[in-house]
Design a protein around this motif. Structure first.
Motif, mmCIF file in Angstrom:
data_model
loop_
_atom_site.group_PDB
_atom_site.id
_atom_site.type_symbol
_atom_site.label_atom_id
_atom_site.label_comp_id
_atom_site.label_asym_id
_atom_site.label_seq_id
_atom_site.Cartn_x
_atom_site.Cartn_y
_atom_site.Cartn_z
ATOM 1 N N LEU A 187 -25.329 -7.121 -26.730
ATOM 2 C CA LEU A 187 -23.995 -6.638 -27.096
ATOM 3 C C LEU A 187 -23.469 -7.361 -28.331
ATOM 4 O O LEU A 187 -22.861 -6.740 -29.214
ATOM 5 C CB LEU A 187 -23.037 -6.834 -25.916
ATOM 6 C CG LEU A 187 -23.418 -6.136 -24.607
ATOM 7 C CD1 LEU A 187 -22.409 -6.481 -23.525
ATOM 8 C CD2 LEU A 187 -23.494 -4.641 -24.805
ATOM 9 N N LEU A 241 -26.412 -10.716 -22.812
ATOM 10 C CA LEU A 241 -25.191 -10.656 -23.619
ATOM 11 C C LEU A 241 -25.511 -10.652 -25.114
ATOM 12 O O LEU A 241 -24.710 -10.171 -25.920
ATOM 13 C CB LEU A 241 -24.277 -11.849 -23.294
ATOM 14 C CG LEU A 241 -23.627 -11.847 -21.901
ATOM 15 C CD1 LEU A 241 -22.854 -13.137 -21.685
ATOM 16 C CD2 LEU A 241 -22.714 -10.648 -21.747
ATOM 17 N N ALA A 276 -32.115 -5.082 -29.480
ATOM 18 C CA ALA A 276 -30.898 -5.432 -30.213
ATOM 19 C C ALA A 276 -31.150 -5.449 -31.710
ATOM 20 O O ALA A 276 -30.301 -5.007 -32.505
ATOM 21 C CB ALA A 276 -30.387 -6.796 -29.749
ATOM 22 N N LEU A 333 -22.563 -5.663 -31.915
ATOM 23 C CA LEU A 333 -21.232 -5.846 -32.494
ATOM 24 C C LEU A 333 -21.322 -6.434 -33.900
ATOM 25 O O LEU A 333 -20.580 -6.021 -34.814
ATOM 26 C CB LEU A 333 -20.395 -6.755 -31.590
ATOM 27 C CG LEU A 333 -18.991 -7.107 -32.094
ATOM 28 C CD1 LEU A 333 -18.144 -5.848 -32.255
ATOM 29 C CD2 LEU A 333 -18.317 -8.087 -31.132
#
Length: 224
Positions: A130, A127, A183, A134
């Protein structure tokens, strides 16, 4: 047999040469590895079908092999490396044909993909990917990222490529704090790539600096 080598040894050499050539071809590594696997399997299957690849397997019907079994030695622990004196027989590399081997490997790959997909849905750590993407979009749209990098570029202004140096510093600390290189690279791409391009940096140098900054996070504690 070719050059007096065992069929398995020749197969390993073919795989190595195909992989080495695929990496040097300039294609992305993921495509090079996958393509090398397909090409090497095709070559090995063609040679095996032509009877050119012969594997020297242990003759399990021999008296010597039976004597080992009588001593309580398990059959799966007997190999030509541990017991080179055992009689051998010539067998094809693919005992049941390359079609059966291909079917078994494709089935194994599909099952592993299904297991990884289902297991990935239950990993909470993913998670973070993401959330950080964001965060990168939010900082880029709010112009905070542009102001941050511009300010840091002024700090490193006396150095050649001050903006690139600031991107490396920010990206390295961000990668170390998240522990997820993918990420970090995506986030830094959203944050810094537009700013670097507006300041006259080439696309090649900009993307290389961003990728390097994310990779540095792997060696900086407390990266996971």
């Amino acid at each position: 047999m070719i050059f007096g080598l065992d069929g398995v040894e020749i197969g390993l050499l073919i795989v190595f040469l195909c992989l080495f050539g695929g990496i040097l071809s300039g294609f992305p590594v993921a495509f090079a590895i996958g393509g090398a696997a397909v090409i090497s399997f095709g070559i090995i299957a063609a040679l095996d079908s032509g009877g050119l690849l012969i594997h020297q397997a242990i003759d399990k019907s021999s008296a010597e092999f039976g004597a080992l079994m009588g001593q309580g030695i398990k059959a799966d622990t007997v190999s030509v490396f541990r017991y080179p004196e055992l009689p051998r027989i010539e067998v094809p590399v693919f005992a049941n044909g390359w079609e059966v081997a291909l079917d078994r490997n494709v089935s194994f790959i599909v099952n592993r993909i299904n297991e990884r997909v289902l297991a990935g849905q239950s990993i909470e750590t993913l998670l973070a990917v993401l959330m950080f993407v964001l965060m990168g979009i939010t900082l880029e749209r709010s112009k905070i990222a542009n102001d941050l990098l511009t300010t840091m570029a002024r700090v490193f202004g006396p150095l050649p490529g001050g903006l690139a140096v600031s991107v490396v510093v920010v990206g390295a600390f961000l990668a170390a704090s998240t522990g997820i290189v993918g990420a970090t690279v995506v986030t830094m791409g959203l944050l810094s790539l537009p700013t670097m391009l507006r300041n006259g940096y080439s696309p090649e140098l900009s993307t290389g600096v961003i990728a390097a900054s994310g990779t540095l996070g792997q060696i900086i504690p407390p990266s996971i």
